[in-house]
Design an enzyme around this catalytic site. Structure first.
Site, PDB file in Angstrom:
ATOM      1  N   ARG A  25       0.820  -1.216   0.000  1.00 34.55           N
ATOM      2  CA  ARG A  25       0.000   0.000   0.000  1.00 34.55           C
ATOM      3  C   ARG A  25       0.856   1.269   0.000  1.00 34.55           C
ATOM      4  O   ARG A  25       0.457   2.286   0.574  1.00 34.55           O
ATOM      5  CB  ARG A  25      -0.975   0.022   1.188  1.00 34.55           C
ATOM      6  CG  ARG A  25      -2.013  -1.080   1.139  1.00 34.55           C
ATOM      7  CD  ARG A  25      -3.193  -0.772   2.055  1.00 34.55           C
ATOM      8  NE  ARG A  25      -4.038  -1.948   2.178  1.00 34.55           N
ATOM      9  CZ  ARG A  25      -4.498  -2.445   3.330  1.00 34.55           C
ATOM     10  NH1 ARG A  25      -4.201  -1.850   4.467  1.00 34.55           N
ATOM     11  NH2 ARG A  25      -5.255  -3.515   3.345  1.00 34.55           N
ATOM     12  N   ARG A  29      -3.264   6.647   1.275  1.00 34.07           N
ATOM     13  CA  ARG A  29      -3.822   7.845   1.889  1.00 34.07           C
ATOM     14  C   ARG A  29      -2.867   8.565   2.842  1.00 34.07           C
ATOM     15  O   ARG A  29      -3.130   9.693   3.237  1.00 34.07           O
ATOM     16  CB  ARG A  29      -5.111   7.491   2.622  1.00 34.07           C
ATOM     17  CG  ARG A  29      -6.276   7.215   1.692  1.00 34.07           C
ATOM     18  CD  ARG A  29      -7.487   6.729   2.451  1.00 34.07           C
ATOM     19  NE  ARG A  29      -7.304   5.359   2.923  1.00 34.07           N
ATOM     20  CZ  ARG A  29      -8.151   4.748   3.756  1.00 34.07           C
ATOM     21  NH1 ARG A  29      -9.200   5.402   4.235  1.00 34.07           N
ATOM     22  NH2 ARG A  29      -7.934   3.497   4.115  1.00 34.07           N
ATOM     23  N   ARG A  38      -6.626  11.232  -5.744  1.00 33.23           N
ATOM     24  CA  ARG A  38      -7.885  10.514  -5.530  1.00 33.23           C
ATOM     25  C   ARG A  38      -9.066  11.480  -5.589  1.00 33.23           C
ATOM     26  O   ARG A  38     -10.118  11.148  -6.147  1.00 33.23           O
ATOM     27  CB  ARG A  38      -7.854   9.784  -4.191  1.00 33.23           C
ATOM     28  CG  ARG A  38      -9.176   9.097  -3.873  1.00 33.23           C
ATOM     29  CD  ARG A  38      -9.066   8.057  -2.807  1.00 33.23           C
ATOM     30  NE  ARG A  38     -10.378   7.649  -2.328  1.00 33.23           N
ATOM     31  CZ  ARG A  38     -10.592   6.638  -1.520  1.00 33.23           C
ATOM     32  NH1 ARG A  38      -9.576   5.919  -1.089  1.00 33.23           N
ATOM     33  NH2 ARG A  38     -11.800   6.319  -1.120  1.00 33.23           N
ATOM     34  N   ASP A  75      -7.107  -3.056  -7.108  1.00 35.86           N
ATOM     35  CA  ASP A  75      -7.750  -3.635  -5.929  1.00 35.86           C
ATOM     36  C   ASP A  75      -8.048  -5.103  -6.194  1.00 35.86           C
ATOM     37  O   ASP A  75      -8.342  -5.477  -7.339  1.00 35.86           O
ATOM     38  CB  ASP A  75      -9.047  -2.889  -5.595  1.00 35.86           C
ATOM     39  CG  ASP A  75      -9.587  -3.275  -4.229  1.00 35.86           C
ATOM     40  OD1 ASP A  75     -10.425  -4.202  -4.157  1.00 35.86           O
ATOM     41  OD2 ASP A  75      -9.164  -2.680  -3.223  1.00 35.86           O
ATOM     42  N   TYR A 152     -15.082 -12.361   0.170  1.00 36.11           N
ATOM     43  CA  TYR A 152     -15.822 -11.118  -0.089  1.00 36.11           C
ATOM     44  C   TYR A 152     -17.037 -11.383  -0.974  1.00 36.11           C
ATOM     45  O   TYR A 152     -18.102 -10.787  -0.783  1.00 36.11           O
ATOM     46  CB  TYR A 152     -14.912 -10.091  -0.752  1.00 36.11           C
ATOM     47  CG  TYR A 152     -13.876  -9.492   0.164  1.00 36.11           C
ATOM     48  CD1 TYR A 152     -14.172  -8.402   0.976  1.00 36.11           C
ATOM     49  CD2 TYR A 152     -12.587 -10.012   0.227  1.00 36.11           C
ATOM     50  CE1 TYR A 152     -13.218  -7.843   1.823  1.00 36.11           C
ATOM     51  CE2 TYR A 152     -11.625  -9.467   1.065  1.00 36.11           C
ATOM     52  CZ  TYR A 152     -11.946  -8.386   1.859  1.00 36.11           C
ATOM     53  OH  TYR A 152     -11.003  -7.846   2.693  1.00 36.11           O
TER      54      TYR A 152
END
Length: 344
Positions: A25, A29, A38, A75, A152
């Site tokens: 990652r 952020r 973003r 992703d 998921y």
């Protein structure tokens, strides 16, 4: 191997005085430049599918830190979307998907061969990165492992214990295994296209491997990883593969040999000295500084970084975190980690 990139040399089994370094990652952020891009994209999925902006955020940590590798910005849930599930992200809560819990749900999924129309922007991102990355920087592609992706798709969201997936596995094994097989086939095709577009290494993220116990780990974590790795190496001889069966514990032992991966990535719970004795004997290991150090920094970060480098100094090692960097990390602590790895 002298002319090869540092990361590729480690994956080929070479011990290096200074290990190559990147972070899970690393485009994220915690970086103000990522947050700005973003915002320009509008939302997370729009960023994933905008090839120019996805390439930009992939490049940002390379410009800032000079990591030895860049990992494609995408992703693990793009494959379910490409197979036909609905996918959206809820701010502050994470992904939501339409669920696959019955044969009728499964019947609505498209074949693995149909995923590329949706995923073509991802391949374009890789082509852009292949042109724009510094010559010494390795480009890593990735996908989620079938079990983790299935959790998921079955639950429709992330769950703390993967309970819905375990329930389906026990109650309707045929449906569960059909779903896993579809994801496996799609993952092989997806990663193969990434390699054709320019990915030099691929990584298989099995974030929830640790919740599979006993024989279930062999059947649903190890075996799909083996199938994917074998198929990719048949199609693309020499392509290195990194496996990450997170929280596998003792099942890390022998994982590289059993699956054919060139490197195992280690989570935070793995003791580096134990891993050097039990895992590095089979080849390259990656890891495994706890990501909390990117928040707290200080001498503890320096000491722990040095301890990990020292533990793995007698064999091939890629320095990384044991989990993805968190949004509250301090960018200055990332630089401190890199300086400690490279300068001692």
């Amino acid at each position: 191997m002298a002319g090869q990139k540092k990361l590729l040399r480690a994956l080929a089994g070479e011990k290096q005085d200074v290990p190559p370094i990147w972070m899970m990652r690393q485009a994220g952020r915690y970086l103000p430049e990522y947050r700005a891009t973003r915002a320009e994209a509008g939302d997370f999925l729009s960023l994933c599918y905008n090839s120019d902006l996805a390439a930009e955020v992939t490049l940002q940590p390379i410009r800032r830190y000079g990591f030895d590798a860049a990992i494609l910005f995408a992703d693990i849930l793009l494959i379910p979307q490409a197979l036909g599930t609905d996918l959206w992200f809820v701010t502050g809560e994470g992904p939501r998907l339409s669920t696959i819990t019955t044969e009728a749900d499964f019947a609505k999924l498209g074949p693995a061969s149909d995923i590329h129309e949706t995923l073509n922007p991802i391949y374009e991102t890789i082509r852009i990165l292949s042109r724009e990355l510094p010559s010494e920087t390795t480009l890593i592609g990735f996908a989620g492992a079938p079990w983790t992706v299935a959790t998921y798709m079955i639950a429709g969201r992330g769950t703390p214990d993967q309970g819905p997936a375990h329930a389906l596995r026990e109650e309707n094994t045929a449906l569960f295994e059909a779903l896993l097989a579809r994801i496996t086939e799609a993952t092989i095709d997806y990663l193969s296209k990434q390699i054709e577009a320019g990915a030099e290494v691929v990584k298989i993220f099995d974030s929830w491997a640790g919740s599979l116990k006993g024989e279930a780990f062999q059947k649903y974590a190890l075996e799909p990883c083996r199938q994917i790795t074998a198929a990719l190496k048949e199609r693309h001889p020499g392509i290195p593969v990194i496996g990450f069966p997170r929280e596998a514990g003792e099942k890390y032992v022998g994982f590289a040999k059993a699956t054919g991966v060139d490197c195992v990535a280690l989570d935070n719970a793995v003791d580096p000295a134990w891993a050097a004795a039990n895992l590095q004997v089979d080849g390259c290991v990656q890891g495994n500084l706890a990501s909390r150090h990117m928040v707290t920094g200080g001498q503890e970060l320096v000491d722990e970084t040095r301890r990990i480098v020292e533990a793995f100094r007698n064999g091939p090692h890629i320095f990384n975190l044991g989990h993805g960097i968190t949004p509250d990390a301090n960018p200055d602590n990332v630089q401190l980690m890199i300086d400690t790895v490279r300068n001692g």
